[in-house]
Structures are given as C-alpha cells and as structure tokens.
Design a protein around this motif. Structure first.
Motif, PDB file in Angstrom:
ATOM      1  N   ALA A 219       0.642  -1.181   0.035  1.00 25.14           N
ATOM      2  CA  ALA A 219       0.026  -0.038  -0.127  1.00 25.14           C
ATOM      3  C   ALA A 219       0.941   1.310   0.109  1.00 25.14           C
ATOM      4  O   ALA A 219       0.603   2.298  -0.849  1.00 25.14           O
ATOM      5  CB  ALA A 219      -0.872   0.039   1.319  1.00 25.14           C
ATOM      6  N   GLN A 220       2.179   1.246   0.776  1.00 22.38           N
ATOM      7  CA  GLN A 220       2.954   2.460   0.852  1.00 22.38           C
ATOM      8  C   GLN A 220       3.571   2.632  -0.596  1.00 22.38           C
ATOM      9  O   GLN A 220       3.656   3.854  -1.209  1.00 22.38           O
ATOM     10  CB  GLN A 220       3.871   2.261   1.788  1.00 22.38           C
ATOM     11  CG  GLN A 220       3.444   2.348   3.005  1.00 22.38           C
ATOM     12  CD  GLN A 220       4.673   2.547   4.373  1.00 22.38           C
ATOM     13  OE1 GLN A 220       5.711   1.551   4.089  1.00 22.38           O
ATOM     14  NE2 GLN A 220       4.112   3.076   5.608  1.00 22.38           N
ATOM     15  N   ASP A 221       3.898   1.579  -1.151  1.00 15.35           N
ATOM     16  CA  ASP A 221       4.526   1.548  -2.761  1.00 15.35           C
ATOM     17  C   ASP A 221       3.458   2.384  -3.610  1.00 15.35           C
ATOM     18  O   ASP A 221       3.977   3.107  -4.231  1.00 15.35           O
ATOM     19  CB  ASP A 221       4.919   0.268  -3.092  1.00 15.35           C
ATOM     20  CG  ASP A 221       5.903  -0.471  -2.535  1.00 15.35           C
ATOM     21  OD1 ASP A 221       6.950   0.382  -1.693  1.00 15.35           O
ATOM     22  OD2 ASP A 221       6.469  -1.653  -2.348  1.00 15.35           O
ATOM     23  N   ALA A 222       2.311   1.944  -3.637  1.00 14.72           N
ATOM     24  CA  ALA A 222       1.190   2.415  -4.267  1.00 14.72           C
ATOM     25  C   ALA A 222       1.114   3.835  -4.090  1.00 14.72           C
ATOM     26  O   ALA A 222       0.868   4.742  -5.019  1.00 14.72           O
ATOM     27  CB  ALA A 222      -0.159   1.624  -4.355  1.00 14.72           C
ATOM     28  N   ALA A 223       1.047   4.137  -2.659  1.00 11.10           N
ATOM     29  CA  ALA A 223       0.864   5.758  -2.288  1.00 11.10           C
ATOM     30  C   ALA A 223       2.151   6.406  -2.732  1.00 11.10           C
ATOM     31  O   ALA A 223       2.027   7.700  -3.305  1.00 11.10           O
ATOM     32  CB  ALA A 223       0.788   5.722  -0.711  1.00 11.10           C
ATOM     33  N   LEU A 224       3.272   6.099  -3.074  1.00 10.67           N
ATOM     34  CA  LEU A 224       4.344   6.675  -3.347  1.00 10.67           C
ATOM     35  C   LEU A 224       4.210   7.232  -4.880  1.00 10.67           C
ATOM     36  O   LEU A 224       4.706   8.216  -5.251  1.00 10.67           O
ATOM     37  CB  LEU A 224       5.707   5.883  -3.045  1.00 10.67           C
ATOM     38  CG  LEU A 224       6.312   5.805  -1.842  1.00 10.67           C
ATOM     39  CD1 LEU A 224       7.373   4.928  -1.831  1.00 10.67           C
ATOM     40  CD2 LEU A 224       6.944   7.295  -1.391  1.00 10.67           C
ATOM     41  N   ALA A 225       3.492   6.045  -5.423  1.00  9.98           N
ATOM     42  CA  ALA A 225       3.305   6.688  -6.951  1.00  9.98           C
ATOM     43  C   ALA A 225       2.324   7.797  -7.258  1.00  9.98           C
ATOM     44  O   ALA A 225       2.230   8.117  -8.393  1.00  9.98           O
ATOM     45  CB  ALA A 225       2.807   5.243  -7.756  1.00  9.98           C
ATOM     46  N   LEU A 226       1.461   7.965  -6.360  1.00 10.54           N
ATOM     47  CA  LEU A 226       0.529   9.029  -6.381  1.00 10.54           C
ATOM     48  C   LEU A 226       0.957  10.435  -6.537  1.00 10.54           C
ATOM     49  O   LEU A 226       0.364  11.262  -6.999  1.00 10.54           O
ATOM     50  CB  LEU A 226      -0.703   8.858  -5.397  1.00 10.54           C
ATOM     51  CG  LEU A 226      -1.522   7.723  -5.248  1.00 10.54           C
ATOM     52  CD1 LEU A 226      -2.428   7.521  -4.196  1.00 10.54           C
ATOM     53  CD2 LEU A 226      -2.158   7.292  -6.721  1.00 10.54           C
ATOM     54  N   GLY A 227       1.893  10.599  -5.486  1.00 14.56           N
ATOM     55  CA  GLY A 227       2.668  11.961  -5.660  1.00 14.56           C
ATOM     56  C   GLY A 227       1.860  12.890  -4.909  1.00 14.56           C
ATOM     57  O   GLY A 227       2.495  14.168  -4.928  1.00 14.56           O
ATOM     58  N   ASP A 228       0.912  12.503  -3.848  1.00 19.90           N
ATOM     59  CA  ASP A 228       0.410  13.433  -3.043  1.00 19.90           C
ATOM     60  C   ASP A 228       1.234  13.912  -1.860  1.00 19.90           C
ATOM     61  O   ASP A 228       2.341  13.249  -1.708  1.00 19.90           O
ATOM     62  CB  ASP A 228      -0.946  13.207  -2.855  1.00 19.90           C
ATOM     63  CG  ASP A 228      -1.067  12.009  -1.977  1.00 19.90           C
ATOM     64  OD1 ASP A 228       0.058  11.248  -1.529  1.00 19.90           O
ATOM     65  OD2 ASP A 228      -2.186  11.197  -1.809  1.00 19.90           O
ATOM     66  N   ASP A 229       0.833  14.640  -0.881  1.00 20.55           N
ATOM     67  CA  ASP A 229       1.486  14.886   0.250  1.00 20.55           C
ATOM     68  C   ASP A 229       1.961  13.745   1.349  1.00 20.55           C
ATOM     69  O   ASP A 229       2.982  13.542   1.632  1.00 20.55           O
ATOM     70  CB  ASP A 229       0.900  15.855   0.978  1.00 20.55           C
ATOM     71  CG  ASP A 229       0.849  17.202   0.687  1.00 20.55           C
ATOM     72  OD1 ASP A 229       1.556  17.548  -0.469  1.00 20.55           O
ATOM     73  OD2 ASP A 229       0.183  18.138   1.002  1.00 20.55           O
TER      74      ASP A 229
END
Length: 443
Positions: free
Chosen positions: A334-344
């Motif tokens: 889930a963290q890897d996916a969040a890194l790809a989003l580029g939000d805060d």
C-alpha cells in the motif's frame, strides 16, 4: 430575510434558528472534543439543508480523525456546500477542506492560515489548522497560527478556552514549557471539559520528565477529561506513559486493558495509542501476552490504502507484534502504491514514514542492524511526518534498543547520553546507559 450569525459574529448562509442551535452545540463539542459533533451537525443540516457552513463543518469533522471511511463523506460535504450560496469565509472553509480531502495537506494548511488571518475569531478555522499542523509536524505553526489570532480573543468570547489550549500545545511543541503549562491550566480553569487543554499540560509534564506531577494532573481529574471525550483514550495513554516512566508496569497494563484498548472500536487515533504503548512495553522486555492479536485485527481493515504515513507506522507496530507477515507485506505494498500517487502522503513516506515502517518490520525480524540503518537517517527529521515529540519518542527508543541488540555499543552509549541529558532523573535512561556500558554486548 436576516442572515443569522454564530456566537462570534460570523454570518451563516442558509441557517435557521434551530440549525444555529445545533451548529453551536456541534462547535462546543468539537472545541472540547466531547460528545458527538457529527450527530449535532447532522441535526443542523436536517433543520437547514442549505446551511453552507454546516456542510463545511461536517467535512472537517470527518477529515480530522484521519479515518479512511471519512474521506468520501467529507468530499460529499464539500461538494454539497460548494453548490450553495456562501460568504467568502464559508467558501474559504470549503476550499481548504476540499484540499485536505484530496491529500493536499500543506495547501490546506496554507488556505486555513489565510482564512484565519482574515477572520481571526473563526475558532473552527483555527482548530482545523491546528490539527493539520499537528498531522504535518509543523511545530512552529502549531504555536504561531494561534498566536496571530490571540489579540482578537478574550474571555468574553465562547471558545476562548480552546484558543488558549491550542496555544498551550503549540508552545509545548516549540519548547516553551513554562508558558505552555500556564496557558493550558488557564484554559482548563475556563472550561474543565477542554480535553485538548488537559492534553497540552500533560505534554509539558512529559517533556520535562515530571511523571509524578503528570499523574497528579490527570489521575484525580479523569471525570473532566475522559467522560464522553473522544480524546479520552489519548489522555489515558499519557497517564499510562507517566506510570511507565516510573516503572509501574502493572498499572500500565491495567490502564491499557481498561482504558486504552478497552473500547475495541476501530478508531485510528485510539489504535495509534494502543500500538505505541504495547511497543514501549515490549521494548522493555515485558510480556504483553496476546494483546497484539486483537489490536492487529482492528488495524487490518484500515490500511488497505496508505493515506497517512504516521498511521502506517503504528499499524506496522501491531502487525509486527502479532507476527502478521501477510499484513506487513500488504501494508508495504500500500505504501509503494501511495508513493506513485505523488500527493503529500507520498512526501511523508519518502521523508520518514517508509523508512520508519520498514525499520519496525526489521526489528521484529531480529535484523537490528537494518533497523538502525533505517532509523538513523530519519530520526532528526521525524517531525515531518506528523505526531508530537512524545509520540515520536518511540522511534528514539526503538533505535536505542536496536543499537543495543545489534552490539553497536558506541552508538547505544551516545544515544543514552542524549537521553540522560534530557531526562537526568529517568530510571529507564540510566538502565539503558548501564546496558550500553556493559562488556560483551550481543545481538
């Protein structure tokens, strides 16, 4: 038709008398962190569905708990409010809430800053901004956002206690402990139900390593700060932390079972406290029994996405304590996916959260050298992913213990010297130093 105003003189588009009463009730509850402001604001909306500020208020209620299921509710409230007529102030609220609802924490903080500069008596804007400052680890703005508004407030205005309590917490997080304690106690005198003010004073006592005074502050007064408060668990956590510093381990476990983990509800802020307390106990080598398992069960459905890295860290504590390898991997994915989003949140993860979460997992795997390697680069910037000094101390404690177990005697000794300099009377700090000085350390 005359436009009604709130208790500090702000126009409320679309309000009726009944809606205004419910809105003021919700405002009081949110300022004190007691009761059910979500239910109260729903009553306002039932009485006046076109009350623009009630929609903005609802958005903030569902955003500030960092609950995953709160996001769609907050977004819908922002959309509903934006479709209605509104004043400049109401529009600014909806704009700021919309930014936060879409993961733009820093922009939301700046929008709320501008709102408070124009409308310094808007207690909701101050409170929302103060919480966003907390979540982003901006200790200076925790203080200065409130300090800027103070000249516009006095004891005749409803909510003054909350402004003082928020200022007290900001003063504490910037190291002005004496003024913070005085400001927090003044807030409690004005409103004994102000849970945040009780909490601010508890923080000053924690940072000054005055556990006996902290127990005396919280323990006899729990009816004021705990009853019906959704900050109650966190203040029980502070009380347990004072007892932990004095090695009252049986009392800490009692408080954990009865007050910190006792509700069994999947509320993120409560789960953070439960994870942090069990981890501190485990770092001391204490047996916490099967307590990790139900806590991990409560965390599991909340981290299908990484929405806020500080929460992820505490979920990983529970999954590691419970030996939940599948949940650990799912969280890292889930963290890897969040890194790809580029939000805060991606920034929170890159700066601190990703390394800290993986360090906890490494500690649980017995790879103490890897834990040290992950934590050392981030410990001095850990404020950048949120929380308070007291909460982030968990990273320092984990680093000390990992260094000890990895056999890095020099690092452990240095870290212990740091801790003794800040807490010269701390039994734990001196025990850790004795361990670091002992010959023949083994991993």
């Amino acid at each position: 038709m005359t436009t009604l105003q709130d208790a500090t003189g702000h126009a409320l588009t679309g309000a009726t008398a009944a809606a205004l009463d419910a809105f003021e009730q919700a405002s009081h509850e949110l300022r004190c962190l007691t009761g059910d402001p979500a239910a109260s604001i729903e009553r306002a909306l039932q009485a006046a569905p076109e009350m623009t500020m009630a929609h903005a208020f609802k958005a903030w209620v569902y955003l500030l708990g960092t609950e995953p299921e709160g996001l769609p509710v907050a977004r819908a409230a922002c959309e509903a409010g934006a479709a209605l007529p509104g004043t400049e102030r109401e529009r600014l609220h909806l704009q700021a809430a919309g930014l936060l609802a879409h993961g733009r924490w820093h922009e939301a903080a700046r929008a709320l800053e501008d709102l408070s500069l124009r409308y310094p008596r808007d207690a909701l804007a101050l409170q929302a901004g103060h919480q966003v400052d907390f979540f982003t680890g901006d200790s200076r703005m925790l203080r200065d956002r409130i300090a800027r508004a103070l000249p516009a407030w006095d004891a005749t205005l409803p909510g003054y206690h909350a402004v003082l309590g928020m200022h007290a917490f900001g003063l504490e997080e910037t190291g002005d402990y004496a003024q913070a304690e005085a400001q927090g106690k003044r807030a409690v005198e004005l409103q004994p139900r102000d849970s945040w003010a009780w909490h601010a004073v508890a923080h000053t006592l924690e940072m000054r390593n005055r556990p006996a005074d902290g127990i005396a502050w919280l323990e006899p007064n729990s009816a004021s700060w705990a009853l019906g408060s959704f900050l109650g668990v966190h203040n029980w956590w502070h009380l347990a932390l004072f007892h932990l510093e004095l090695d009252h381990h049986d009392e800490v476990l009692r408080l954990y079972d009865e007050a910190i983990a006792g509700s069994g509800l999947p509320q993120v802020l409560d789960l953070i406290d439960a994870s942090a307390m069990l981890w501190r106990l485990q770092l001391r080598g204490l047996d916490v029994g099967e307590r990790w398992q139900p806590l991990a069960d409560r965390w599991a459905p909340l981290v299908r996405q990484s929405l806020y890295a500080f929460n992820d860290l505490h979920a990983m504590l529970a999954f590691t304590g419970a030996g939940r390898a599948d949940e650990q991997r799912r969280l890292l994915q889930a963290q890897d996916a969040a890194l790809a989003l580029g939000d805060d949140n991606a920034g929170f993860l890159r700066e601190v959260g990703g390394a800290a979460t993986r360090a906890v997992m490494a500690f649980g795997d017995g790879d103490y050298a890897q834990c040290v390697a992950l934590l050392r680069p981030v410990r001095h910037r850990a404020h950048r992913f949120g929380g308070s000094h007291a909460q982030r101390d968990l990273l320092d404690l984990t680093l000390v213990e990992a260094a000890l177990r990895a056999g890095d005697q020099a690092l452990a000794r240095g870290l212990c010297a740091e801790r003794i300099a800040m807490r010269p009377a701390s039994p734990l700090a001196h025990r850790l130093m004795r361990r670091s000085a002992a010959a023949g350390l083994t991993a």
